[in-house]
Motif scaffolding. Structure first.
Motif, PDB file in Angstrom:
ATOM      1  N   ASP A  71      -0.005   2.312   1.775  1.00 31.23           N
ATOM      2  CA  ASP A  71       1.143   1.668   1.136  1.00 31.23           C
ATOM      3  C   ASP A  71       0.797   1.137  -0.251  1.00 31.23           C
ATOM      4  O   ASP A  71       1.522   0.353  -0.836  1.00 31.23           O
ATOM      5  N   GLN A  79       6.230   1.647   9.640  1.00 30.04           N
ATOM      6  CA  GLN A  79       5.981   3.090   9.493  1.00 30.04           C
ATOM      7  C   GLN A  79       6.235   3.862  10.797  1.00 30.04           C
ATOM      8  O   GLN A  79       6.686   5.007  10.763  1.00 30.04           O
ATOM      9  N   ARG A  91      10.457   3.086  -1.221  1.00 29.96           N
ATOM     10  CA  ARG A  91       9.136   3.690  -1.159  1.00 29.96           C
ATOM     11  C   ARG A  91       8.861   4.560  -2.387  1.00 29.96           C
ATOM     12  O   ARG A  91       7.796   4.534  -2.967  1.00 29.96           O
ATOM     13  N   ASN A  99       8.272   7.769  -2.659  1.00 25.71           N
ATOM     14  CA  ASN A  99       7.148   8.697  -2.551  1.00 25.71           C
ATOM     15  C   ASN A  99       7.517  10.001  -3.271  1.00 25.71           C
ATOM     16  O   ASN A  99       8.701  10.319  -3.433  1.00 25.71           O
ATOM     17  N   PHE A 155       7.215  -1.080   2.020  1.00 26.87           N
ATOM     18  CA  PHE A 155       7.919  -0.100   1.185  1.00 26.87           C
ATOM     19  C   PHE A 155       8.283   1.066   2.085  1.00 26.87           C
ATOM     20  O   PHE A 155       7.400   1.721   2.642  1.00 26.87           O
ATOM     21  N   SER A 156       9.574   1.304   2.245  1.00 24.93           N
ATOM     22  CA  SER A 156       9.971   2.366   3.174  1.00 24.93           C
ATOM     23  C   SER A 156      11.378   2.834   2.838  1.00 24.93           C
ATOM     24  O   SER A 156      12.246   2.036   2.490  1.00 24.93           O
TER      25      SER A 156
END
Ligand code: N01
Length: 614
Positions: free
Chosen positions: A127, A267, A292, A294, A404-405
């Motif tokens: 993370d 998660q 997040r 990503n 963070f998601s």
């Protein structure tokens, strides 16, 4: 209390759109939320997963292909390294670079990886941005596939570091240290293991890893449950099907309970939600959830980075995440965006030289604004208002580790996913059928304990072994009320024994960078001793007392903050005067201040504060 009025906002914007005027409302609300948690807190409200005994089955290694096959060893060594996670790998690499080759690395796990060996739960990822998190990226030329790489990739990277740096020849896995004692005559540590090994080492480094001893909640009945249960760090894919990428295809007809919504729960829950028949999440304190963002690594960008980029980027991340004094940051993620938002607020309040009052006021105000943004985000994603309310956080950012998601909050839009707030009405017990909260028993087939790791216990509790130092001095006794070291590394009466990790060192968001600095610092000391024929090193009583005093002063600086926070790892579960937790015992300030201190100490090359014998 009437909540401040809300205005419509774009949930995908990172910048808070609302200015907070009434600080009092937030202070009262946050204090009330903290007070709900205070009666049921402290390290003693968890139960350790023991190696043998009632909860030993929770400790079994689901990843090893069989028991250790190596015969018992007896060896004299320059150095014994306990732990083969990032720290053991980094120490091994640095020892080799320094020309020290007579060393062994021990670990309970069956491979390198440490936390990444054990934590293979579905959805596991780092993370912190992988470009600053992963070690030795320049030396290996490795390109992480994503900004936040999967746990399986990090574990494979650890294995590749073991291969590339020739560390497997030095490794002894599936081996637990049982005891260690100092022999004054030979100036060596005798270290015994559960594999029947006896090592005699001039130097030993110990990393009683922060995340090495899993814990269960201190609830009655855990052992009575007749369904299936496991801790997230020992995920049982035999039972769930799939792997850490998901596809938990054996859960389609299973009712699952998850206890815990820390970084791990955040998660794992989306994966369980996708595959299980039903999921009920028992949440005591929500985790703050920011986007997040990503993305696959931009190879062109990555390969264009100039020589030396890795250290610079790591230092920049540490500085920007922890220090509200610069806007010049290489990394631009959720950690940094928050820090920058606060920096802007401070500047707005008092320009480049704000008064202490302006600084503190801006920090507090901007924190509330940031959290208002994130609470609005919960409303914009979670369609059921009752669920949404439970998922909102009411504590200052950094009271707990931020999450963070992009898939955690949406998971609660499934009808099959429920959330039970256990802050006011705690889980009462585990029965043979499930989990009891208030007058309701939630019957389930599987209980997943996402309840974290022993942080607030003594150093020796976490390590799982005691150490007999000079004249029989026991580490369990010396560290009973908290560690006592010089610079976090050495402790009087325990010569040539190095402590690494959060042992009176510093607080950082990117632990991998701390590990890098500690490994280099320790190997400098070891290499100097070997080169100069130094027999023993340990702190002078004055130096150790001085460092302890510094740590105490830093703890005092943090007292108001810790008291105001909801209980968690960072404030020792709300018991701020219980000094056993190593997490509350570091320098209070940006990591680079500690790293600079170590660097200057090395540059002096005098072993200041250390008693040396030849
Ligand atoms: O463990 P945790 P984790 N009833 O201790 C809850 C890092 N990490 O495994 O918050 C109900 O954070 C407890 O509730 P509360 C991570 O940063 C890093 O998630 O105390 N709930 C909490 O929700 C952290 O430092 C990555 O109120 C109970 C949860 O259990 C460390 O690892 C990925 C309870 C424990 O949360 C551990 O995180 C994952 C009870 N009786 C984790 N008892 C990276 O990517 C406990 N809880 C680098």
């Amino acid at each position: 209390m009437t909540a401040p009025e809300k205005t419509a906002r774009d949930p995908h914007l990172w910048v808070p759109q609302r200015k907070v005027e009434d600080l009092e409302w937030f202070r009262e609300k946050y204090a009330a939320e903290r007070d709900k948690r205070l009666p049921n807190t402290g390290a003693d409200t968890f139960q350790a997963i023991d190696f043998e005994g009632k909860f030993a089955s929770f400790d079994a290694d689901p990843h090893a292909t069989g028991p250790r096959t190596a015969p018992p060893m007896t060896a004299d060594l320059d150095m014994l390294v306990i732990g083969a996670g990032f720290m053991g790998i980094s120490v091994g690499v640095e020892l080799k670079k320094a020309g020290v080759t007579d060393f062994k690395i021990l670990d309970v796990a069956a491979d390198f990886g440490g936390t990444w060996y054990w934590n293979r739960y579905p959805g596991v990822r780092c993370d912190v941005e992988s470009y600053v998190y992963l070690p030795f990226l320049e030396e290996t030329g490795y390109v992480p596939t994503e900004r936040y790489t999967r746990g399986s990739e990090i574990f494979a990277y650890c294995q590749s570091l073991g291969e590339q740096f020739g560390l497997y020849d030095h490794a002894l896995f599936q081996t637990r240290v049982t005891d260690m004692e100092w022999d004054e005559d030979t100036a060596r540590w005798t270290v015994r293991t559960d594999g029947g090994d006896v090592f005699r080492a001039r130097f030993v480094s110990t990393q009683s890893g922060q995340f090495s001893r899993p814990q269960l909640p201190g609830l009655p009945g855990v052992e009575k449950f007749t369904g299936h249960s496991f801790h997230t760090s020992r995920w049982d894919y035999e039972y769930t099907g799939g792997d850490s990428a998901g596809n938990l295809d054996k859960l389609h007809d299973k009712r699952v309970a998850v206890i815990g919504t820390g970084a791990t729960g955040v998660q794992a829950i989306p994966q369980l939600a996708e595959f299980a028949k039903s999921v009920v999440v028992f949440q005591r304190t929500p985790t703050q959830i920011a986007p997040r963002e990503n993305a696959p690594t931009d190879i062109e960008w990555f390969t264009s980075l100039p020589e030396g980029w890795h250290g610079v980027r790591r230092a920049s991340f540490d500085k920007c995440a922890m220090d509200r004094a610069t806007a010049d940051c290489d990394v631009d993620d959720g950690w940094i965006k928050f820090a920058k938002y606060q920096l802007g607020a401070i500047y707005e309040a008092g320009g480049v030289e704000p008064t202490v009052e302006q600084f503190m006021d801006a920090m507090e105000r901007s924190d509330y604004e940031w959290n208002e943004m994130l609470r609005d985000r919960v409303d914009s994603i979670v369609t059921d208002p009752a669920k949404a309310e439970k998922l909102k956080t009411y504590y200052r950012t950094m009271c707990k580790r931020p999450g963070f998601s992009d898939d955690f909050l949406p998971a609660f839009n499934k009808e099959s996913v429920d959330i039970v707030d256990t802050a006011t009405t705690p889980i009462e017990r585990i029965t043979e059928n499930g989990v009891v909260v208030g007058d309701r028993e939630y019957e389930v087939d599987l209980i997943v304990y996402a309840t974290g790791f022993q942080m607030g216990r003594t150093w020796t509790d976490k390590a799982g072994y005691d150490v007999a130092g000079r004249s029989g001095n026991r580490l369990s006794k010396k560290f009973a009320d908290g560690v006592s070291t010089y610079h976090g590394f050495l402790s009087e009466n325990f010569p040539n024994l190095f402590f690494l990790g959060f042992t009176q060192s510093t607080q950082v968001s990117n632990i991998a960078n701390l590990i890098d600095h500690q490994a280099r610092h320790m190997v400098y000391m070891v290499a100097k001793c070997i080169a100069e024929g130094i027999r023993t090193i340990e702190p002078t009583p004055e130096a150790e007392a001085g460092w302890n005093q510094t740590i105490l002063e830093h703890a005092e600086m943090r007292r108001d903050w810790n008291t105001s926070c909801t209980p968690g790892q960072y404030n020792n579960e709300g018991r701020i005067d219980d000094k056993r937790s190593t997490l509350v015992g570091g320098l209070y300030g940006p990591g680079y201040e500690y790293f600079d201190l170590l660097r200057k100490w090395r540059e002096d090359d005098q072993f200041h504060g250390i008693a040396v014998t030849h």
